[in-house]
Design an enzyme around this catalytic site. Structure first.
Site, PDB file in Angstrom:
ATOM      1  N   LYS A   1      -6.709 -10.006   4.048  1.00 30.57           N
ATOM      2  CA  LYS A   1      -7.447 -10.050   2.876  1.00 30.57           C
ATOM      3  C   LYS A   1      -8.219 -11.486   2.548  1.00 30.57           C
ATOM      4  CE  LYS A   1      -6.858  -9.192  -2.053  1.00 30.57           C
ATOM      5  NZ  LYS A   1      -5.975  -8.668  -3.230  1.00 30.57           N
TER       6      LYS A   1
ATOM      7  N   GLU B   1      -0.574 -17.431   9.723  1.00 24.42           N
ATOM      8  CA  GLU B   1      -0.333 -16.747  11.025  1.00 24.42           C
ATOM      9  C   GLU B   1      -1.128 -15.824  11.551  1.00 24.42           C
ATOM     10  OE1 GLU B   1       1.347 -16.799   7.958  1.00 24.42           O
ATOM     11  OE2 GLU B   1       3.324 -16.267   7.948  1.00 24.42           O
TER      12      GLU B   1
ATOM     13  N   GLY C   1      -2.797  -6.544  -1.092  1.00 27.65           N
ATOM     14  CA  GLY C   1      -2.331  -6.307   0.172  1.00 27.65           C
ATOM     15  C   GLY C   1      -1.639  -5.199   0.233  1.00 27.65           C
ATOM     16  N   ARG C   2      -0.421  -5.426  -0.330  1.00 27.04           N
ATOM     17  CA  ARG C   2       0.648  -4.219  -0.129  1.00 27.04           C
ATOM     18  C   ARG C   2       0.257  -2.929  -0.650  1.00 27.04           C
ATOM     19  NH1 ARG C   2       1.870  -8.151  -3.594  1.00 27.04           N
ATOM     20  NH2 ARG C   2       2.315  -7.656  -5.895  1.00 27.04           N
TER      21      ARG C   2
ATOM     22  N   GLU D   1       8.056  -7.491  -3.515  1.00 28.51           N
ATOM     23  CA  GLU D   1       6.835  -8.520  -3.758  1.00 28.51           C
ATOM     24  C   GLU D   1       6.153  -8.018  -5.230  1.00 28.51           C
ATOM     25  OE1 GLU D   1       3.286  -9.119  -1.270  1.00 28.51           O
ATOM     26  OE2 GLU D   1       4.235 -10.666  -0.609  1.00 28.51           O
TER      27      GLU D   1
ATOM     28  N   HIS E   1      26.508   4.998  11.572  1.00 24.55           N
ATOM     29  CA  HIS E   1      27.552   4.220  12.331  1.00 24.55           C
ATOM     30  C   HIS E   1      27.550   2.640  12.197  1.00 24.55           C
ATOM     31  CE1 HIS E   1      28.256   8.115  14.317  1.00 24.55           C
ATOM     32  NE2 HIS E   1      27.084   8.341  13.938  1.00 24.55           N
TER      33      HIS E   1
ATOM     34  N   LYS F   1       4.870 -21.784   1.475  1.00 20.95           N
ATOM     35  CA  LYS F   1       3.495 -21.912   2.207  1.00 20.95           C
ATOM     36  C   LYS F   1       3.034 -23.337   2.367  1.00 20.95           C
ATOM     37  CE  LYS F   1       1.649 -17.434   1.675  1.00 20.95           C
ATOM     38  NZ  LYS F   1       0.406 -16.466   1.248  1.00 20.95           N
TER      39      LYS F   1
HETATM   40  O1  F6P Z   1       2.140 -14.258   1.596  1.00 21.14           O
HETATM   41  C1  F6P Z   1       2.252 -13.001   0.829  1.00 21.14           C
HETATM   42  C2  F6P Z   1       0.764 -12.198   1.123  1.00 21.14           C
HETATM   43  O2  F6P Z   1      -0.028 -12.854   0.186  1.00 21.14           O
HETATM   44  C3  F6P Z   1       0.908 -10.909   0.943  1.00 21.14           C
HETATM   45  O3  F6P Z   1       0.867 -10.466  -0.504  1.00 21.14           O
HETATM   46  C4  F6P Z   1      -0.058 -10.269   1.898  1.00 21.14           C
HETATM   47  O4  F6P Z   1      -0.251  -8.758   2.043  1.00 21.14           O
HETATM   48  C5  F6P Z   1      -0.034 -11.159   2.987  1.00 21.14           C
HETATM   49  O5  F6P Z   1       0.345 -12.431   2.396  1.00 21.14           O
HETATM   50  C6  F6P Z   1      -1.209 -11.352   3.997  1.00 21.14           C
HETATM   51  O6  F6P Z   1      -2.237 -11.919   3.237  1.00 21.14           O
HETATM   52  P1  F6P Z   1      -3.502 -11.616   3.849  1.00 21.14           P
HETATM   53  O7  F6P Z   1      -4.294 -10.154   3.779  1.00 21.14           O
HETATM   54  O8  F6P Z   1      -4.737 -12.477   2.967  1.00 21.14           O
HETATM   55  O9  F6P Z   1      -3.733 -12.255   5.298  1.00 21.14           O
END
Ligand code: F6P
Length: 509
Positions: A194, A200, A247-248, A333, A364, A473
């Site tokens: 987003k 990452e 995002g979620r 979240e 189990h 972060k």
């Molecule tokens: O660090 C949390 C977050 O902002 C989430 O809410 C989001 O889904 C994820 O990182 C990834 O963010 P992006 O889609 O901006 O890479």
């Protein structure tokens, strides 16, 4: 009156009254309970009769829903009011799949969503017509968990045209293992972010771009189109996201591109239609027959009246094994907050720790603690009535285990031997899908989204921001030069000592 006062005031006397009442007694005393505390919405059936609650306490919860104006809160969500107060935005994920929201903001979002879907369908067609065989979705959090859950859950509905892979972790071993065996000439990558600023995804995106040998088979989904283009993704291969989708809550948008590639556009549309059915129900059903509202009220009951600290999600279907991880982000979240939008303490316990795993495997493993541990863990058990395989005896075993566990947890058992005593009285909800289809899965996920929203209204917190993830972060960014060995200037003494230890142990260090 604050949310906290409302909650504690209205629920405490009922919790006190029921403190020595057992679920089994409640069931025995009320023959209509199993039917009355159940509800069907399309392909989804829910049974709440094994919650530790009676009808008077449920009435109190429904009065709470009324006092918190839950139906009006749903109307505000659908109509695009700025329910995400701290970020001053609407949260219009429902506009990605429903046209129930009224007013210019909601209508505009619905139109943008339809347009993006049409562009995505065209890109799906293009890829189907190409010689690409493998798709790598690069993303994290909401840009990974939703598409990954749905692609995995709907494996029986895959068209078989593509193999779909998910690269998430900044740990380079994830990239190393995901790409092993793939042919760069026949692989396309979707960078889903987003913000297009997530460390990452940018690092893994760079690995993919280099590995693919350029941007020719690079796609992106982002609300930050200029940044995606600057990264090297051609404008016609960037699909939009918007700041009005969290995002979620985003798998219904082009964030679900990987899903559409896995199952095809018609089935992606069925997923949206299933969610839309739950949307209509959430918006229109009276609270006492409203599945997301009831689900939220029982969550609040378990958290605030019974004081339970965790909640387990236990899907009895291997295809839903990723559901607990998906819900950890959606629920924790969204609801892991302790202040109101006005910055005041919430004054009430909010989100429980959510965890879980697929049955029967979990039986189990951690079920010992569910049955005999000192903590009571309320649980959502999720089952599927009709399987997509021919192993009837396996499915009978699966369903009998599912039913047995909810019964054993509720009723317990004792023959006098303390080692073999099962205290019981452990609440659970049963959710049953007629079959695991795109439509029923859409409805199930939308149920949880709406339950989370209802819980946020009851607790008086904002479900749509996530400031809590920012501090770590920022510190990670500040520490990067020290980890690289470019500086030893680190203010925190413990971190300094840990860096020194890492440096001593590094091969060649
Ligand atoms: O660090 C949390 C977050 O902002 C989430 O809410 C989001 O889904 C994820 O990182 C990834 O963010 P992006 O889609 O901006 O890479």
């Amino acid at each position: 009156m604050t949310a906290a006062q409302r909650l504690t005031g209205s629920l405490a006397p009922h919790a006190q009254r029921l403190s020595s009442v057992r679920i089994a007694e409640l069931v025995a005393a009320d023959p209509a309970r199993a039917a009355d505390l159940s509800l069907r919405v399309g392909p989804l059936y829910a049974n709440f009769s094994r919650q530790r609650i009676d009808r008077d306490a449920l009435d109190a919860l429904l009065r709470l829903a009324d006092a918190c104006a839950l139906p009006q809160a749903f109307r505000a969500l659908f109509d695009g009011e700025r329910v995400n107060v701290s970020e001053d935005r609407p949260a219009l994920h429902v506009a990605l799949r429903s046209v129930l929201g009224a007013g210019a903001v909601a209508r505009d979002a619905q139109a943008q969503a339809a347009q993006a879907r049409a562009r995505m369908a065209k890109l799906v067609d293009d890829l189907v017509a190409s010689d690409v065989t493998d798709i790598v979705n690069v993303g994290i959090g909401g840009s990974d968990l939703g598409p990954r859950l749905v692609a995995d859950a709907l494996k029986d509905a895959h068209s078989g045209r593509f193999r779909v892979h998910f690269l998430t972790n900044v740990d380079g071993s994830d990239a190393q293992h995901r790409l092993r065996g793939l042919d760069p000439a026949r692989t396309a990558a979707i960078l889903v972010s987003k913000s297009f600023g997530t460390q990452e995804t940018l690092l893994n995106g760079k690995i993919l771009k280099d590995w693919l040998g350029g941007g020719e088979r690079l796609y992106a989904v982002s609300a930050n189109v200029p940044k995606a283009e600057a990264f090297g993704v051609a404008a016609e291969r960037v699909l939009p996201m918007w700041d009005w989708v969290g995002g979620r809550y985003s798998l219904w948008s082009a964030v679900g591109f990987a899903i559409a590639l896995a199952v095809g556009m018609p089935r992606f549309e069925e997923l949206l239609a299933g969610a839309a059915e739950m949307d209509a129900h959430a918006l229109q059903a009276a609270p006492e027959r409203n599945l997301p509202i009831l689900h939220a009220l029982f969550a609040v009951w378990n958290r605030n009246a019974l004081g339970l600290h965790t909640h387990a999600v236990l899907p009895y279907d291997e295809r839903l094994a990723l559901l607990p991880a998906y819900l950890q982000q959606l629920v924790m979240e969204s609801l892991g907050k302790s202040v109101t939008p006005a910055g005041q303490p919430a004054g009430v316990d909010t989100v429980p720790v959510l965890w879980g795993g697929a049955g029967t495997n979990s039986q189990h493993s951690f079920f010992q603690a569910l049955h005999q541990g000192t903590q009571t863990v309320p649980a959502d058990f999720i089952g599927v009535v009709n399987p997509d395989h021919a192993y009837a005896e396996n499915h009978a075993a699966l369903l009998s285990n599912l039913l047995a566990q909810t019964e054993a947890l509720a009723n317990g058992h004792s023959d006098g031997d303390p080692q073999k005593t099962y205290p019981g009285n452990r609440p659970s909800t049963l959710l049953l899908l007629d079959a695991l289809t795109p439509g029923s899965l859409g409805a199930l996920i939308a149920l949880y989204e709406h339950s989370v929203y209802a819980q946020s209204v009851l607790w008086g917190v904002n479900a749509f921001d996530q400031w809590g993830v920012e501090l770590g972060k920022r510190i990670a960014g500040e520490l990067l030069p020290a980890v690289r060995g470019e500086t030893t200037q680190v203010s925190d003494p413990v971190t300094r000592a840990l860096l020194a230890e890492i440096s001593r142990r590094r091969s060649g260090g």
